[in-house]
Enzyme design. Structure first.
Site, PDB file in Angstrom:
ATOM      1  N   ARG A 125       0.847  -1.200   0.000  1.00 54.98           N
ATOM      2  CA  ARG A 125       0.000   0.000   0.000  1.00 54.98           C
ATOM      3  C   ARG A 125       0.875   1.239   0.000  1.00 54.98           C
ATOM      4  O   ARG A 125       1.585   1.499   0.963  1.00 54.98           O
ATOM      5  CB  ARG A 125      -0.914  -0.018   1.235  1.00 54.98           C
ATOM      6  CG  ARG A 125      -1.947   1.096   1.301  1.00 54.98           C
ATOM      7  CD  ARG A 125      -2.869   0.862   2.505  1.00 54.98           C
ATOM      8  NE  ARG A 125      -3.986   1.807   2.529  1.00 54.98           N
ATOM      9  CZ  ARG A 125      -3.999   2.941   3.242  1.00 54.98           C
ATOM     10  NH1 ARG A 125      -2.944   3.251   3.991  1.00 54.98           N
ATOM     11  NH2 ARG A 125      -5.047   3.733   3.215  1.00 54.98           N
ATOM     12  N   SER A 142     -12.688  -3.310  -0.102  1.00 60.06           N
ATOM     13  CA  SER A 142     -13.022  -2.819   1.232  1.00 60.06           C
ATOM     14  C   SER A 142     -14.512  -2.520   1.297  1.00 60.06           C
ATOM     15  O   SER A 142     -15.071  -1.896   0.387  1.00 60.06           O
ATOM     16  CB  SER A 142     -12.250  -1.536   1.553  1.00 60.06           C
ATOM     17  OG  SER A 142     -10.868  -1.786   1.613  1.00 60.06           O
ATOM     18  N   LYS A 186      -5.593   4.199   8.714  1.00 56.92           N
ATOM     19  CA  LYS A 186      -6.721   4.154   7.784  1.00 56.92           C
ATOM     20  C   LYS A 186      -7.855   5.009   8.333  1.00 56.92           C
ATOM     21  O   LYS A 186      -8.298   4.815   9.461  1.00 56.92           O
ATOM     22  CB  LYS A 186      -7.184   2.707   7.587  1.00 56.92           C
ATOM     23  CG  LYS A 186      -8.150   2.518   6.422  1.00 56.92           C
ATOM     24  CD  LYS A 186      -8.392   1.036   6.187  1.00 56.92           C
ATOM     25  CE  LYS A 186      -9.395   0.782   5.068  1.00 56.92           C
ATOM     26  NZ  LYS A 186      -8.930   1.202   3.764  1.00 56.92           N
TER      27      LYS A 186
END
Length: 207
Positions: free
Chosen positions: A40, A109, A138
């Protein structure tokens, strides 16, 4: 490639590490028992992301661990990653699936039952659901454990719990029937990633 063990899902965070330290941390986590690695990177240039992803792919291939690229479909295709993970504000899941084909892994997600059901219809192989606990890595609202159970029961694909998970709070996920736990800081910021993952693995197996 689709018979995947999602039980210990590492999402990387390069902050504060040299490239060598970053690669070493991932390798130690794999040696400890990580089953999937997601790379990521939100602010690397395409060229730098490609070069880093190529090095991580070399590492994960060495240990036969699936490598998922977060968001960047172009990078995933360029390095022949095992799959791609997208969020609700990224490219639609059904479009991603049409591009990567049926043999690559698609993760999506989803924090609501509605989005989870749609993701399964769009071709997701697994769902990343959360945040379970508050997290700095996040930006997401938390969901309750009871709602997580409802999400698990709404679909026939694995649900991976994400958000603020550590070896100290995983036990709260008991009897949720999740397919795995996704961790960032607990592993990437550990002084001993291998040992941390081994502990996490033990905790998960007790759920």
């Amino acid at each position: 490639m689709k018979n995947i063990d999602y039980s210990l899902y590492l999402v990387t965070n390069r902050a504060g590490k040299t490239e060598e330290e970053f690669i070493t941390t991932i390798e130690q986590a794999i040696l400890g028992g990580v089953t999937v690695v997601q790379l990521r990177e939100k602010d690397l240039s395409t060229g730098k992301f490609y070069r880093l992803a190529s090095k991580v792919k070399e590492l994960t291939s060495k240990y036969d661990i699936p490598l998922i690229i977060n968001d960047r479909l172009d990078i995933a295709l360029a390095i022949n990653a095992d799959g791609v993970h997208v969020g609700q504000s990224d490219m639609p899941g059904d479009i991603v699936r049409s591009i990567i084909g049926k043999n690559k892994i698609l993760g999506i997600s989803a924090a609501t039952i509605k989005d989870t059901i749609k993701a399964e219809k769009d071709g997701a192989d697994y769902i990343g659901s959360g945040a379970i606990f508050p997290t700095q890595t996040k930006d997401a609202d938390c969901i309750t454990i009871d709602y997580l159970k409802e999400i698990v029961n709404a679909v026939n694909i694995p649900i991976i719990a994400i958000g603020g998970l550590t070896e100290d709070n995983i036990e709260s996920l008991v009897n949720t029937n999740i397919g795995g736990i996704s961790l960032v800081s607990a592993i990437m910021e550990s002084n001993n990633p291998k040992k941390t993952v081994q502990k996490l693995k033990t905790e998960f197996e007790l759920l």
